[in-house]
Design an enzyme around this catalytic site. Structure first.
Site, PDB file in Angstrom:
ATOM      1  CG  HIS A  61     -13.858   4.929  18.572  1.00 14.55           C
ATOM      2  ND1 HIS A  61     -12.945   5.879  18.176  1.00 14.55           N
ATOM      3  CD2 HIS A  61     -14.080   4.139  17.495  1.00 14.55           C
ATOM      4  CE1 HIS A  61     -12.649   5.679  16.903  1.00 14.55           C
ATOM      5  NE2 HIS A  61     -13.314   4.620  16.476  1.00 14.55           N
TER       6      HIS A  61
ATOM      7  CG  ASP B 169     -17.407  -2.379  14.724  1.00 16.51           C
ATOM      8  OD1 ASP B 169     -17.586  -2.538  13.512  1.00 16.51           O
ATOM      9  OD2 ASP B 169     -16.354  -1.959  15.210  1.00 16.51           O
TER      10      ASP B 169
HETATM   11  C1  COA Z   1     -12.186   0.304  20.894  1.00 19.46           C
HETATM   12  C2  COA Z   1     -11.162   0.041  21.991  1.00 19.46           C
HETATM   13  C3  COA Z   1     -10.135  -0.991  21.449  1.00 19.46           C
HETATM   14  C4  COA Z   1     -10.446   1.347  22.335  1.00 19.46           C
HETATM   15  O1  COA Z   1      -9.381   1.036  23.141  1.00 19.46           O
HETATM   16  P1  COA Z   1      -8.485   2.113  23.889  1.00 19.46           P
HETATM   17  O2  COA Z   1      -8.645   3.460  23.306  1.00 19.46           O
HETATM   18  O3  COA Z   1      -7.116   1.539  23.945  1.00 19.46           O
HETATM   19  O4  COA Z   1      -9.145   2.192  25.322  1.00 19.46           O
HETATM   20  P2  COA Z   1      -8.651   1.401  26.589  1.00 19.46           P
HETATM   21  O5  COA Z   1      -8.499  -0.039  26.256  1.00 19.46           O
HETATM   22  O6  COA Z   1      -7.450   2.128  27.139  1.00 19.46           O
HETATM   23  O7  COA Z   1      -9.878   1.609  27.570  1.00 19.46           O
HETATM   24  C5  COA Z   1     -10.029   2.669  28.516  1.00 19.46           C
HETATM   25  C6  COA Z   1     -10.781   2.141  29.729  1.00 19.46           C
HETATM   26  O8  COA Z   1     -12.109   1.750  29.349  1.00 19.46           O
HETATM   27  C7  COA Z   1     -12.295   0.347  29.544  1.00 19.46           C
HETATM   28  N1  COA Z   1     -12.992  -0.154  28.351  1.00 19.46           N
HETATM   29  C8  COA Z   1     -12.778   0.230  27.056  1.00 19.46           C
HETATM   30  N2  COA Z   1     -13.644  -0.387  26.252  1.00 19.46           N
HETATM   31  C9  COA Z   1     -14.411  -1.179  27.035  1.00 19.46           C
HETATM   32  C10 COA Z   1     -15.462  -2.067  26.748  1.00 19.46           C
HETATM   33  N3  COA Z   1     -15.889  -2.236  25.517  1.00 19.46           N
HETATM   34  N4  COA Z   1     -16.017  -2.737  27.779  1.00 19.46           N
HETATM   35  C11 COA Z   1     -15.581  -2.553  29.041  1.00 19.46           C
HETATM   36  N5  COA Z   1     -14.571  -1.721  29.369  1.00 19.46           N
HETATM   37  C12 COA Z   1     -13.999  -1.037  28.385  1.00 19.46           C
HETATM   38  C13 COA Z   1     -10.906  -0.240  29.658  1.00 19.46           C
HETATM   39  O9  COA Z   1     -10.913  -1.443  30.386  1.00 19.46           O
HETATM   40  C14 COA Z   1     -10.166   0.875  30.333  1.00 19.46           C
HETATM   41  O10 COA Z   1     -10.526   0.857  31.695  1.00 19.46           O
HETATM   42  P3  COA Z   1      -9.473   1.326  32.832  1.00 19.46           P
HETATM   43  O11 COA Z   1      -9.217   2.769  32.563  1.00 19.46           O
HETATM   44  O12 COA Z   1     -10.178   1.055  34.121  1.00 19.46           O
HETATM   45  O13 COA Z   1      -8.242   0.464  32.644  1.00 19.46           O
HETATM   46  C15 COA Z   1     -11.849  -0.505  23.256  1.00 19.46           C
HETATM   47  O14 COA Z   1     -12.821   0.420  23.706  1.00 19.46           O
HETATM   48  C16 COA Z   1     -12.479  -1.872  23.051  1.00 19.46           C
HETATM   49  O15 COA Z   1     -11.792  -2.885  23.201  1.00 19.46           O
HETATM   50  N6  COA Z   1     -13.792  -1.931  22.687  1.00 19.46           N
HETATM   51  C17 COA Z   1     -14.432  -3.173  22.383  1.00 19.46           C
HETATM   52  C18 COA Z   1     -14.033  -3.616  20.988  1.00 19.46           C
HETATM   53  C19 COA Z   1     -14.685  -2.779  19.919  1.00 19.46           C
HETATM   54  O16 COA Z   1     -15.877  -2.515  19.953  1.00 19.46           O
HETATM   55  N7  COA Z   1     -13.890  -2.385  18.904  1.00 19.46           N
HETATM   56  C20 COA Z   1     -14.380  -1.630  17.758  1.00 19.46           C
HETATM   57  C21 COA Z   1     -13.755  -0.293  17.658  1.00 19.46           C
HETATM   58  S1  COA Z   1     -14.520   0.674  16.383  1.00 19.46           S
END
Ligand code: COA
Length: 429
Positions: free
Chosen positions: A307, A364
């Protein structure tokens, strides 16, 4: 007098005001930055950008705190219902008995759609995504209420518009489900409360009334309630951006629906179930999935994990996990997907990759399992999130206008070609 922060750059120093919120969060006010220095800030994804001063919702991602208008979500989930929390979010206080009755009465009054609106459903193909239907129908509904399209709605008109939207999203959602399944439309039953009435419109048949189980009704209340707002997330920010152009409440909420649709936002609840289904079908092990989620080349993410704000735990996930356990137990459901989810959660929470990046189950992760248990089909999951999120979107719309905020218009750093000379088409390579 606000405290000051000092920014120094190329021998020039400027002072910027620092504001403190009621929860002691600090923000540097950069509204005069460009005028004073010619510079802008760069923050793609807005992770460090405060776009508003807001009274609606407080989130502390480090400590896993979520409060609506000062009340902890755990306390509201235990003692309250969705309709009461919707009132709280919209109007800033818990309703007294009279206010609650009036609000509930309006929700029941506004349930039905204008009969001409029903014909719009026939224009969609059978397999139309319900989120597309919901956002289109919200804009279509606006056409029937020209008196509510003003952005300067007085208290009475805001009450009318917000109860119409909150009530009708439920009807639109149920109608889109029935339409896509070829079932006849079921009209609302005014004897039933908000969630029970929704279940009735979804699952009753002309020849068989759906019996609403109080356990299911309570679970749905909690599902909607935990989704009711989440401060400046992608869809709320979208609603605020759209309303900053002084767009009406209906179209601003419709824009919120579109933003919510994406798999990185509201669409994640559907993706979680699809992921669990494919793990089940292909008999993959939890370890293999965790390994794949850690492998950047795979482009696979563990859906329902991580998140932008919560870096410890998501309180909504805890509430829903408890609900899932209760509902599955009371209704005596056994679902292999729940077992897979639990084993994935256990493994991920012990894995260095997830620990280091502070990735925890988000709202979720368990919400889809709860919806499955109460009989909601997969393609309706994000619509369910949208129904729950309506109070938040509408409160943000109102707050932005009450604060008379300027139109939202971020800047950019242009990285393109500086200048080119036009070449006629005959001379181009
Ligand atoms: C929620 C979300 C979009 C947040 O994104 P964000 O704040 O931009 O975080 P980032 O994409 O920068 O992720 C940070 C790190 O964690 C990793 N990461 C984040 N969520 C991950 C996941 N669900 N599975 C695996 N790796 C994950 C990223 O690859 C990144 O790794 P790095 O530092 O080695 O590059 C992201 O965690 C995600 O895509 N989750 C899955 C989708 C989801 O459940 N969404 C509902 C949100 S309520």
């Amino acid at each position: 007098m606000p405290e000051k922060a000092v920014l120094s750059f190329r021998k020039k120093k400027i002072e910027l005001d620092v504001y403190q919120g009621t929860q002691k969060e600090l923000a540097i006010d950069i509204t005069k930055l460009r005028a004073k220095t010619g510079m802008i800030t760069l923050d793609p994804g807005y992770g460090n950008t405060g776009s508003a001063m807001s009274d609606i919702t407080f989130v502390n991602g480090e400590k896993g705190i979520l409060k609506f208008r000062g009340y902890r979500v755990e306390e509201l989930a235990e003692h309250s219902r969705f309709v009461e929390v919707a009132y709280l979010i919209l109007f800033g206080k818990l309703p007294n008995r009279d206010e609650y009755q009036k609000f509930s009465h309006l929700l029941e009054e506004h349930t039905a759609l204008h009969s001409s609106l029903e014909h719009h459903f026939n224009g969609f193909p059978d397999n139309a995504p319900p989120m597309a239907i919901l956002s289109a129908m919200l804009n279509a509904t606006a056409c029937y209420h020209p008196e509510l399209l003003d952005t300067e709605l007085d208290a009475q008109n805001f009450l009318t518009a917000s109860t119409k939207i909150l009530s009708k999203v439920r009807t639109i959602a149920a109608m889109s489900y029935r339409r896509s399944n070829g079932f006849p439309i079921i009209y609302p039953n005014h004897q039933l409360k908000y969630c029970a009435n929704f279940l009735h419109m979804m699952f009753s048949q002309p020849y068989r009334e759906y019996e609403v189980d109080p356990v299911v009704e309570r679970a749905l209340n909690i599902f909607f309630l935990v989704h009711a707002d989440h401060e400046q997330n992608c869809s709320a920010s979208t609603v605020r951006m759209v309303s900053s152009s002084r767009a009406n409440l209906f179209s601003s909420v419709a824009a919120g629906v579109c933003a919510l649709w994406g798999p990185l936002h509201g669409g994640a609840n559907t993706e979680v179930i699809k992921m669990l289904q494919s793990i089940y079908k292909e008999k993959k092990s939890a370890d293999a999935i965790i390994t794949m989620a850690k492998d950047k080349k795979s482009k696979f993410r563990l859906m329902g994990f991580g998140h932008r704000v919560y870096k410890n735990f998501d309180p909504r996930a805890r509430i829903l996990k408890k609900q899932v356990d209760e509902v599955y137990k009371i209704l005596k459901i056994s679902d292999p997907l729940l077992d897979i989810a639990k084993s994935l959660e256990e493994k991920a929470l012990q894995d260095e990759y997830f620990i280091e990046r502070k990735l925890y189950p988000n709202v979720d992760f368990y919400s889809g399992l709860l919806l499955r248990a109460i009989g909601i089909p997969l393609n309706m999951f994000t619509v369910m999130f949208a129904i729950g999120r309506c109070p938040g979107w509408m409160a943000h719309w109102k707050e932005l206008l009450d604060h008379n905020q300027r139109i939202v218009r971020p800047r950019q750093i242009y990285m393109g070609v500086v200048e080119r000379k036009f070449i006629p088409i005959e001379e181009r390579e």
